[in-house]
Enzyme design. Structure first.
Site, PDB file in Angstrom:
ATOM      1  N   TRP A  38     -12.167   7.175  -1.112  1.00 25.45           N
ATOM      2  CA  TRP A  38     -10.951   7.835  -1.602  1.00 25.45           C
ATOM      3  C   TRP A  38      -9.787   7.454  -0.690  1.00 25.45           C
ATOM      4  O   TRP A  38      -9.941   7.451   0.529  1.00 25.45           O
ATOM      5  CB  TRP A  38     -11.178   9.355  -1.600  1.00 25.45           C
ATOM      6  CG  TRP A  38      -9.990  10.184  -1.978  1.00 25.45           C
ATOM      7  CD1 TRP A  38      -9.111   9.946  -2.995  1.00 25.45           C
ATOM      8  CD2 TRP A  38      -9.550  11.399  -1.347  1.00 25.45           C
ATOM      9  NE1 TRP A  38      -8.161  10.940  -3.047  1.00 25.45           N
ATOM     10  CE2 TRP A  38      -8.404  11.847  -2.050  1.00 25.45           C
ATOM     11  CE3 TRP A  38     -10.010  12.159  -0.275  1.00 25.45           C
ATOM     12  CZ2 TRP A  38      -7.725  13.014  -1.707  1.00 25.45           C
ATOM     13  CZ3 TRP A  38      -9.329  13.321   0.059  1.00 25.45           C
ATOM     14  CH2 TRP A  38      -8.202  13.740  -0.643  1.00 25.45           C
ATOM     15  N   ASP A  54     -18.278  15.257   1.613  1.00 26.87           N
ATOM     16  CA  ASP A  54     -17.135  15.616   0.779  1.00 26.87           C
ATOM     17  C   ASP A  54     -17.658  15.787  -0.646  1.00 26.87           C
ATOM     18  O   ASP A  54     -18.215  14.845  -1.225  1.00 26.87           O
ATOM     19  CB  ASP A  54     -16.063  14.510   0.844  1.00 26.87           C
ATOM     20  CG  ASP A  54     -14.793  14.925   0.120  1.00 26.87           C
ATOM     21  OD1 ASP A  54     -14.687  16.092  -0.314  1.00 26.87           O
ATOM     22  OD2 ASP A  54     -13.894  14.068  -0.018  1.00 26.87           O
ATOM     23  N   LYS A  83     -11.356  19.896  -9.766  1.00 20.64           N
ATOM     24  CA  LYS A  83     -11.884  19.211 -10.944  1.00 20.64           C
ATOM     25  C   LYS A  83     -12.834  20.083 -11.751  1.00 20.64           C
ATOM     26  O   LYS A  83     -12.678  20.235 -12.955  1.00 20.64           O
ATOM     27  CB  LYS A  83     -12.587  17.912 -10.529  1.00 20.64           C
ATOM     28  CG  LYS A  83     -11.696  16.713 -10.436  1.00 20.64           C
ATOM     29  CD  LYS A  83     -10.658  16.728  -9.343  1.00 20.64           C
ATOM     30  CE  LYS A  83     -11.246  16.543  -7.973  1.00 20.64           C
ATOM     31  NZ  LYS A  83     -10.243  16.241  -6.936  1.00 20.64           N
TER      32      LYS A  83
HETATM   33  N1  PLA Z   1     -12.186  14.249  -1.997  1.00 22.60           N
HETATM   34  C1  PLA Z   1     -12.301  13.307  -2.933  1.00 22.60           C
HETATM   35  C2  PLA Z   1     -13.431  12.346  -2.852  1.00 22.60           C
HETATM   36  C3  PLA Z   1     -11.360  13.227  -3.983  1.00 22.60           C
HETATM   37  O1  PLA Z   1     -11.496  12.275  -4.895  1.00 22.60           O
HETATM   38  C4  PLA Z   1     -10.297  14.144  -4.022  1.00 22.60           C
HETATM   39  C5  PLA Z   1      -9.258  14.076  -5.108  1.00 22.60           C
HETATM   40  C6  PLA Z   1     -10.242  15.125  -3.014  1.00 22.60           C
HETATM   41  C7  PLA Z   1     -11.204  15.150  -2.015  1.00 22.60           C
HETATM   42  C8  PLA Z   1      -9.165  16.156  -2.923  1.00 22.60           C
HETATM   43  O2  PLA Z   1      -8.926  16.916  -4.004  1.00 22.60           O
HETATM   44  P1  PLA Z   1      -8.155  18.300  -3.957  1.00 22.60           P
HETATM   45  O3  PLA Z   1      -7.458  18.395  -2.645  1.00 22.60           O
HETATM   46  O4  PLA Z   1      -7.220  18.267  -5.082  1.00 22.60           O
HETATM   47  O5  PLA Z   1      -9.224  19.318  -4.086  1.00 22.60           O
HETATM   48  N2  PLA Z   1      -8.976  12.801  -5.639  1.00 22.60           N
HETATM   49  C9  PLA Z   1      -8.035  12.615  -6.765  1.00 22.60           C
HETATM   50  C10 PLA Z   1      -6.646  13.132  -6.460  1.00 22.60           C
HETATM   51  C11 PLA Z   1      -8.518  13.353  -7.992  1.00 22.60           C
HETATM   52  C12 PLA Z   1      -6.047  12.703  -5.164  1.00 22.60           C
HETATM   53  O6  PLA Z   1      -6.010  11.512  -4.843  1.00 22.60           O
HETATM   54  O7  PLA Z   1      -5.615  13.604  -4.432  1.00 22.60           O
HETATM   55  C13 PLA Z   1      -8.012  11.116  -7.083  1.00 22.60           C
HETATM   56  O8  PLA Z   1      -7.383  10.725  -8.082  1.00 22.60           O
HETATM   57  O9  PLA Z   1      -8.651  10.339  -6.346  1.00 22.60           O
END
Ligand code: PLA
Length: 424
Positions: free
Chosen positions: A153, A234, A270
């Site tokens: 991520w 995570d 989500k």
């Molecule tokens: N950890 C992972 C692996 C994630 O993909 C995301 C969110 C989070 C934590 C954090 O989410 P939250 O703070 O909203 O609970 N990833 C998204 C959004 C959905 C982002 O980048 O923040 C994504 O599109 O990858």
């Protein structure tokens, strides 16, 4: 008299113009790769535009979906005559934390009875990652390195770097097989310095949609045990990988069973569709109850200085649903609606590409799980798709499956077909 005053004002203005800003040397930062896609998509006036960027669930009309169970819980909360807007405790709503612990570890996990589990409610999953990282930066052995999967991520490294950790990659994804490079991963863990912090995606790996099998998790645990590494889980997509909450928590529970001390970050963005409410939880599983009390006290101290106490509304919704068996069952159904629609989109995309005889193999679209698919499209192909077709996705070729619908999946498949054929 009047002209004197005018002179003073003029002088003042010219002095202001001459004085440079204290911050003029601040370098301009690039926009965020994921959120910038949403902004560009919104500004685009093209009728057939498609947003496959951020991992946010959409219904088959491309609209955000408020889970029916969330609406129900929200009504109940708002109609409660006892409701007030007092501060929550520093580490959050107790009923929310207890339910979150049970959800991830299993209600009858012995570690809970042994009182060696503590949690803090956080600003969604990002806040859980941050608080976990901050805690480790203070209390884990100095000079430790954080290993993240390659790829991971986009926000993982910045979160750890912000609290002073050095981050490195461990091998994860093999572009040749479009699957897990388990040999490479085990080698990386073996070669990492003893006692490193290893960030693991509990399920529905972002961005690849490729998870280890249970046998592979066992091999990962073996190396981590041998090397005394610290597991940092995570878990942002529980319920989204298999549609089954317990199955998606398997890896975390397995590591607990093996006797690891660990932490796990939960996000309800989500699986409850509570993106903007920022409901999340950071849980520590420790060796003994005395250590648990100490960790708990330090989490409270860190949280107090950071956010004082977390926001109430989202946590109340989650708590109500998780603690009521009828609402819980309804939530499980809502989760299935989301994960089944995503699976259906995987199938439709695959069928469309096969029918178009798009060069290459496309099994990975249906093999991968969770919110995302790692298409294998190269950055220059992504660029063409964006410019010619107004389809928004990250440069690494990740697509958010929830952005596809019965209305646009064919359009997207044709765009992929065009770039694969004409821009190899
Ligand atoms: N950890 C992972 C692996 C994630 O993909 C995301 C969110 C989070 C934590 C954090 O989410 P939250 O703070 O909203 O609970 N990833 C998204 C959004 C959905 C982002 O980048 O923040 C994504 O599109 O990858």
């Amino acid at each position: 008299m009047f002209s004197k005053r005018l002179n003073q004002i003029e002088n003042h203005i010219s002095q202001m113009a001459a004085k440079p800003s204290t911050f003029q040397e601040v370098p301009r930062a690039p926009p965020d790769v994921i959120f910038n896609l949403t902004a560009t998509y919104k500004a685009d006036t093209f009728e057939k535009k498609v947003n496959l960027g951020v991992g946010a669930y959409r219904d088959d009309n491309g609209k955000p979906w408020v889970l029916p169970v969330v609406k129900k819980a929200e009504r109940e909360i708002i109609n409660d005559p006892e409701l007030d807007h007092e501060y929550l405790p520093i580490t959050g709503l107790v009923s929310f934390k207890e339910a979150s612990i049970k959800l991830i570890l299993g209600a009858d996990n012995p570690a809970i009875k042994e009182k060696r589990v503590v949690a803090a409610q956080t600003i969604s999953g990002t806040g859980a990652n941050h608080l976990g990282a901050l805690f480790l930066s203070r209390f884990y052995r100095k000079g430790s390195i954080v290993y993240v999967s390659n790829p991971t991520w986009a926000n993982h490294k910045p979160i750890f770097n912000n609290v002073g950790f050095e981050t490195r990659d461990y091998a994860y994804y093999d572009p040749k097989t479009i699957g897990l490079d388990i040999g490479g991963m085990l080698d990386s863990l073996e070669n990492a310095p003893e006692g490193s912090i290893i960030l693991l995606h509990a399920c529905a790996h972002n961005p690849t949609g490729v998870d280890p099998t249970q046998e592979q998790w066992k091999a990962i645990a073996d190396v981590m045990e041998k090397k005394n590494h610290f597991p940092f889980f995570d878990c942002a997509y529980q319920g989204f990988a298999s549609g089954d909450l317990d199955r998606d928590a398997w890896a975390v529970r397995y590591f607990v069973e093996r006797g690891f001390e660990l932490l796990v970050c939960q996000s309800y963005a989500k699986n409850f569709g509570l993106y903007g409410q920022r409901a999340g939880c950071l849980t520590f599983v420790l060796r003994d109850s005395e250590t648990a009390l100490k960790v708990d006290s330090q989490l409270a101290k860190l949280q107090r200085a950071e956010i004082s106490n977390p926001p109430a509304h989202g946590a109340r919704i989650v708590s109500l649903v998780l603690n009521d068996s009828a609402l819980f069952d309804e939530w499980v159904e809502n989760l299935k609606t989301m994960s089944f629609r995503i699976q259906e989109m995987r199938r439709r995309l695959y069928v469309n590409l096969v029918e178009l005889e798009t060069p290459g193999t496309w099994n990975h679209i249906t093999d991968q799980i969770g919110m995302f698919s790692f298409t294998g499209l190269k950055p220059h192909q992504v660029k063409v798709i964006k410019e010619k077709y107004h389809v928004y996705l990250t440069d690494n070729g990740r697509i958010s499956m929830a952005g596809l619908s019965s209305k646009n999946v064919e359009y997207f498949a044709k765009a992929v077909d065009d770039v694969v054929r004409n821009h190899p």
